[in-house]
Design an enzyme around this catalytic site. Structure first.
Site, short mmCIF file in Angstrom:
data_model
loop_
_atom_site.label_atom_id
_atom_site.label_comp_id
_atom_site.label_asym_id
_atom_site.label_seq_id
_atom_site.Cartn_x
_atom_site.Cartn_y
_atom_site.Cartn_z
N ASP A 422 0.63 -1.14 -0.12
CA ASP A 422 0.17 0.05 0.04
C ASP A 422 0.79 1.28 0.08
O ASP A 422 2.02 1.24 0.39
CB ASP A 422 -0.98 -0.24 1.16
CG ASP A 422 -2.00 1.14 1.28
OD1 ASP A 422 -2.50 1.43 0.20
OD2 ASP A 422 -2.63 1.24 2.38
N GLU A 425 2.50 4.98 -4.16
CA GLU A 425 2.54 5.92 -5.27
C GLU A 425 3.76 6.50 -5.34
O GLU A 425 3.88 6.95 -6.48
CB GLU A 425 1.62 6.83 -5.08
CG GLU A 425 0.00 6.13 -5.28
CD GLU A 425 -0.29 5.22 -3.90
OE1 GLU A 425 0.21 5.38 -2.89
OE2 GLU A 425 -1.07 4.04 -4.07
N ASP A 501 -9.22 3.02 -2.68
CA ASP A 501 -10.20 3.65 -1.95
C ASP A 501 -11.60 4.24 -2.58
O ASP A 501 -11.90 5.35 -2.42
CB ASP A 501 -9.47 4.65 -0.94
CG ASP A 501 -8.40 4.22 -0.18
OD1 ASP A 501 -8.27 2.79 -0.12
OD2 ASP A 501 -7.74 4.94 0.38
O1 MIG Z 1 -4.03 6.08 4.13
O2 MIG Z 1 -3.78 0.60 5.51
O3 MIG Z 1 -5.95 1.96 0.15
O4 MIG Z 1 -6.93 -0.33 1.54
O5 MIG Z 1 -6.94 -0.04 4.08
C1 MIG Z 1 -4.85 4.62 4.18
C2 MIG Z 1 -5.11 1.52 5.65
C3 MIG Z 1 -3.94 3.66 4.13
C4 MIG Z 1 -5.09 2.77 2.02
C5 MIG Z 1 -5.48 1.35 1.40
C6 MIG Z 1 -6.71 0.70 2.23
C7 MIG Z 1 -6.20 0.43 3.68
C8 MIG Z 1 -5.57 1.84 4.23
N1 MIG Z 1 -4.73 2.32 3.46
#
Ligand code: MIG
Length: 798
Positions: A422, A425, A501
């Site tokens: 996660d 980016e 999201d």
């Molecule tokens: O700033 O890890 O897209 O699936 O549950 C949010 C917490 C961070 C974004 C991800 C989401 C995940 C969440 N993350």
């Protein structure tokens, strides 16, 4: 910034983080002060090309201030490079050339012409390019490019009827024409709605369909870019890259062919472990081992199949990457074993940010090894994420990739089956501006050096590369499973993707179909949304409809944001629970088919989820259909995406189709009104399909056409690892009352089924002869041992 979003963000992150986000935005702006981007860009046309130097597979055209190199990587694949400008590091591509290609050339009144057996390209001295067939039919036309400081841009003429697809992950209509898109991977900030742009995973690639053919173009340039696809200039696409050489590959041919070539160049999506095609349950976050056990118990008690459970960030100790919170998960290896014993795999999340904390060994190590990204003055860049201030590994450095990868070892030893990447980016929290690194942050870029302007879009790709390479070494007998939010061209070699999201709305469910379709056309076949949308509270109906659609998508996961109401399948009571159970079972029944499609994409790059025009890209009536999709060659899925709808119209392309639920037969092209009570969405099967399903052993569902033939495949292996396989190809022919089925196969794996059921749709069996021996058979099915040929007499039954 929109005050509502700010408030939402504040609720998510808390006051302290919010204040730090102000600080971090300020730090970023200060760090970026040294780069000034000229505005407006002073565009200059290039000076004419004066000379051509022939190369074995192309030519170089040399002008006073620009140079164009054209190489034929195959008869149908061209690589064009306009310089000056930095050449890309070859992160996306795995091959330098594809096929030896003899070419011819000839001078032209206004320039030159190069030609292979499939493509002719005319290059004018002014730099205008015309891509044609050898017979002279033009299928892509570019005006001369322009240069402005470090930037390049060019204009591609569009036909009135031309449609464009792809660009990676886009919350846009399936046909991307008429809008402006940015190539700069971005977290839209905890929730996104239809039309948000950019998103986490951009790929500078489009597929074009028009009345004179089809092609795919991929720009191998990771810099920030704008693709204006006929928004400003309706008759043209304007492509503008803020830096780097203008390099692009053009693949001529229909979508299947072009994607095959594109994934030959950038790498095919490897075969995943079989369980990954099952059902994944997740939530931000399951807070403890006890909670995980309770969820798993819920699945068991409600009789629901489950293949994987995901642990979101709260399993970590203070969000420190590669740690486990021992209070919440006192014995993670034991928990994982326990789950594994029930056939459930464990996937853990990892974020790239490493908490700046001298007591955190990963930080200490990274610091000592010089693994973190730095600012131009040599200080480690710090950005804000869940752990607080973080340092970030520079994945563009091969040693850093190795170092990062080494940390997967402890999780591998604990039995963790997959990793969920996660925030890559990369994302940092900032109160305003770009939620990422300052563009001045330095990157190794394999030793060549560069800054975040070039490395930004590559960051996610390379994080996945690091993990993939590590896992191949740490667990050489298993196929890695990685799930990523960000990426770039080539990321399909390493990871699956989920669409981030999404907001929990009907509009987003509708749009999700074209997000998934667009990713598939961008070379990323394994993707899917958070069921019900990530950020909100779907009604039972929305959740059911989302679940039904996702059951036919490659990545099938239930996930939701913190603070949202529970989403486990029983959370909505009845009838939702029973409906969900049916679709979970259907998914399990479809696994042999899905796994066969996985094998297919590993060979050809064909996405599992395909737009209807995959059947015939020359048929314009299929070009804009985005409320339905094909799952492989056999199924047409028409999800219900309107609240309250209990039927919907479905466009059936040319040919015969069976209603999956009732076996009713339809003939396309044409529109049907399909019933869609809450417990079903319309699904059709193409006549001629042979659909392998796991119903009580193996069943081949034979959808008999009223005349002619058809086929189906079944790929099978041990479900993981790199051992032997078995591939069965079934072919059928119908002549009047007679159907013949042939089976040929290949591979070394012993055939695992003693017997199989043949189940006929639209055909009722009167007599069956299996390899010369008549067997008792009546009605719509019979069971047989593995065979080479079956002869069946019967009659049309619907
Ligand atoms: O700033 O890890 O897209 O699936 O549950 C949010 C917490 C961070 C974004 C991800 C989401 C995940 C969440 N993350």
């Amino acid at each position: 910034m929109d005050p509502r979003k700010l408030l939402l963000a504040l609720c998510f992150v808390g006051l302290r983080t919010a204040l730090r986000a102000v600080w971090s935005a300020w730090e970023r702006d200060r760090a970026e002060r040294s780069i000034r981007i000229p505005h407006p860009v002073p565009w200059q046309p290039i000076r004419p090309l004066e000379r051509m130097d022939l190369l074995p597979d192309g030519a170089r055209f040399i002008g006073l201030d620009a140079e164009l190199e054209i190489r034929f990587l195959a008869p149908d694949v061209l690589r064009l490079t306009w310089t000056p400008g930095l050449l890309p590091m070859p992160y996306a591509v795995v091959r330098e050339t594809l096929e030896e290609t003899p070419i011819a050339w000839a001078p032209q009144p206004d320039g030159w012409m190069l030609e292979s057996s499939a493509v002719r390209i005319a290059v004018s001295a002014h730099g205008r390019l015309r891509f044609q067939t050898p017979a002279g039919c033009v299928w892509r036309e570019e005006d001369p490019p322009e240069r402005g400081a470090e930037a390049w841009r060019h204009r591609i003429r569009l036909r009135p009827e031309e449609r464009l697809y792809g660009l990676g992950e886009r919350a846009a209509p399936l046909n991307r024409r008429g809008r402006v898109y940015r190539m700069w991977n971005r977290d839209p900030g905890g929730s996104y709605s239809p039309d948000a742009d950019p998103l986490y995973l951009s790929i500078p690639l489009w597929l074009s369909l028009h009345s004179d053919g089809a092609y795919l173009v991929f720009y191998e340039n990771p810099f920030d870019a704008i693709f204006d696809l006929g928004a400003t200039d309706p008759d043209a696409a304007w492509v503008t890259f803020t830096g780097g050489a203008l390099r692009y590959y053009v693949f001529y041919g229909p979508p299947a062919r072009a994607l095959n070539r594109y994934t030959e160049l950038t790498g095919r999506p490897p075969l995943p472990p079989r369980w990954a095609l099952g059902f994944h349950q997740s939530r931000w976050s399951y807070m403890s081992a006890e909670e995980v056990r309770a969820v798993v118990r819920g699945f068991r008690e409600h009789n629901l199949p489950l293949h994987a459970i995901h642990l979101d960030i709260d399993y970590m100790d203070g969000y420190r990457v590669f740690t486990v919170d021992r209070r919440r998960f006192p014995d993670l290896p034991e928990l994982i074993r326990e789950l594994e014993g029930q056939g459930i795999r464990t996937v853990v999340i990892l974020d790239p940010g490493v908490k700046i904390d001298p007591d955190h060994p990963v930080y200490r190590e990274g610091w000592m090894q010089g693994a973190f990204c730095r600012l131009p003055d040599g200080r480690i860049y710090r950005g804000l994420v869940w752990p607080g201030w973080c340092a970030f590994p520079d994945f563009t450095d091969p040693q850093v990739r190795r170092w990062w990868g080494s940390h997967y070892r402890s999780f591998v030893e604990m039995g963790v089956a997959g990793f969920w990447h996660d925030m890559n980016e990369p994302t940092t929290f900032t109160a305003w501006g770009e939620p990422t690194f300052p563009r001045t942050v330095r990157h190794a870029l394999e030793g060549r050096g560069g800054d975040h302007r070039e490395a930004h879009n590559l960051y996610g790709l390379l994080m996945n590369q690091a993990a993939w390479e590590a896992l191949r070494e740490l667990r050489p007998d298993r196929r890695p499973f990685l799930l990523t939010r960000s990426g770039w061209a080539g990321v399909q070699r390493y990871a699956w993707n989920w669409t981030g999201d999404t907001e929990s709305t009907w509009a987003m469910l509708r749009r999700t179909l074209s997000v998934v379709l667009g990713l598939g056309l961008s070379g990323i076949p394994y993707t899917g949304p958070d069921i019900g949308g990530f950020s909100g509270a779907p009604s039972a109906e929305l959740f059911i409809r989302w679940f039904q659609a996702a059951a036919f998508m490659p990545f099938f996961r239930n996930h939701a944001a913190k603070e949202t109401p529970r989403r486990e399948p029983w959370a909505f009571g009845e009838p939702a629970l029973s409906i969900i159970r049916e679709f979970l079972r259907l998914r399990v029944r479809l696994l042999p088919y899905l796994y066969t499609l996985a094998w297919e994409t590993a060979q050809t790059g064909a996405p599992l989820v395909r737009p209807l025009f995959w059947l015939d890209e020359k048929d314009p009536s299929l070009w804009e259909i985005e409320d339905a999709f094909l799952l492989g060659p056999a199924l047409l899925v028409a999800p219900v995406v309107e609240e309250g709808a209990r039927s919907r119209t479905v466009f059936l392309p040319a040919g015969e189709w069976y209603d999956f639920w009732s076996d009713q037969r339809f003939t396309g092209p044409g529109t049907v009104e399909a019933s869609a009570p809450l417990e079903r969405i319309p699904v059709f099967v193409r006549a001629g399909s042979i659909l392998p399903m796991a119903d009580d052993g193996l069943t081949l569902h034979v959808y008999v056409p009223s005349a002619g033939g058809g086929e189906g495949f079944l790929y099978h292996d041990e479900g993981d690892g790199f051992g032997p396989y078995r591939m069965a190809r079934f072919r059928m022919e119908r002549e009047g009352h007679h159907v013949r089925l042939h089976w040929v196969d290949e591979g070394e794996l012993p055939w695992p089924w003693e017997a199989l059921t043949l189940r006929f749709h639209g055909f009722s069996v009167l007599r069956a002869v299996v390899d010369g021996r008549e067997i008792p058979a009546q009605g719509d099915r019979f069971t047989a041992r593995p065979f080479q040929e079956v002869q069946i007499d019967g009659e049309t039954s619907v």
